[in-house]
Write an enzyme that holds these catalytic residues in place. Sequence first.
Site, PDB file in Angstrom:
ATOM      1  CB  THR A 157      -0.941   0.009   1.211  1.00 61.71           C
ATOM      2  OG1 THR A 157      -1.835  -1.102   1.100  1.00 61.71           O
ATOM      3  CG2 THR A 157      -1.750   1.288   1.259  1.00 61.71           C
ATOM      4  CG  HIS A 256      -6.365   4.150   2.076  1.00 67.44           C
ATOM      5  ND1 HIS A 256      -5.064   3.726   1.997  1.00 67.44           N
ATOM      6  CD2 HIS A 256      -6.769   3.829   3.327  1.00 67.44           C
ATOM      7  CE1 HIS A 256      -4.686   3.206   3.151  1.00 67.44           C
ATOM      8  NE2 HIS A 256      -5.712   3.245   3.985  1.00 67.44           N
ATOM      9  NE  ARG A 291     -20.782  -0.396   0.250  1.00 70.65           N
ATOM     10  CZ  ARG A 291     -19.473  -0.170   0.232  1.00 70.65           C
ATOM     11  NH1 ARG A 291     -18.702  -0.852  -0.613  1.00 70.65           N
ATOM     12  NH2 ARG A 291     -18.918   0.711   1.043  1.00 70.65           N
TER      13      ARG A 291
END
Length: 360
Positions: A157, A256, A291
């Site tokens: 990351t 992020h 989602r």
Amino acid sequence: MSQRLVNLDDYEAAARSLLDEQAFEYVASGAGSETTLRANRTAFDDLELLPRMLHDVSRIDTTVELFGKIHSLPVLLAPTGYHRLMHPLGELETILGANMADCTLVAANFATETFVSVQAQAARPQWFQMYVQSDRTFTRDLLQEVLSAGCEAVCVTVDQPVNAIRDREARIGFELPKGMERANLKRLGSAVAGAAHSPQGFHIYNAVRASDLTWKDLEWLRGECPVPLMLKGILHPDDAVMAQQSGCDGIIVSNHGGRALDGVQSTIAALPAIVEAVGPGMTVLMDGGIRRGTDVVKALALGAKAVLLGRPYLFGLAVDGAAGVARVVNLLRMECQIAMGLLGCQDLSQIQPQLLHRKR
């Protein structure tokens, strides 16, 4: 209760009613005014699907190959910290849910259980998220530890060299509960393993990740890592090309989860230019705002090989432990299958840009 939760948003609502404010806001909140957090979701709404008719969809195959390994679904569990905020057993419960759903967990550097202890319970090898530490010797030793335990890929990351501004966390005074530590960092001592999540006062640096990481360090890390190496947090096509030239095997288009710099581009909007920049030889994944199964399909149509799911599986963990994690993944699996069937796609290779129309 889980059977009454019919989509991933339902799990968020249920988790809100179960978790204390600090735990919920840590997961749900974003950076600054949360413009990017919202954009990660709304940008999917700008993409409309164009179904094709009269295709044989009596068999629908959602498997994908990543770095020579077969995954039953183009969805991995993103690295997320502090699972014990969601469940007393933390990542040890999460991995049981990942096992049940036949899904790979990308274990977080800031986990509350060590990679080694979680991997011991894993049905398939985990990936590992690496934050490079100022102590490069420790970073190398931790890398060797996770590799020896069976780590299949490493995701470095790179998008938070300094602290982020998270207004909702600041308003509630979020801090890690007493006794909760970053288990993978224990050898650095309690001053780091148990350091404040966000230091108080006007501090932009944090003891738990290096702020001096450069491309030169990446070349060093590439030499230490015999498994696939990915960069997580890429939004600019030029950085994607530099990652490719530095020997990385893949990149994860990520902001992020809207938790670092507010006001940056949504990941689904950034994805096409990065895919074009690196070409077909580079494995590109993305996270942020997933989602629905249709979100997964849209990301794949724009060139992602797979996506990473973050907040929803944490809410599943909070609501129903391992079973909640598995159900969240399987709801997404079913929605992917349905979307593919209604689009006329038998397998992932048939999900192409021609199935999308941009509203504006």
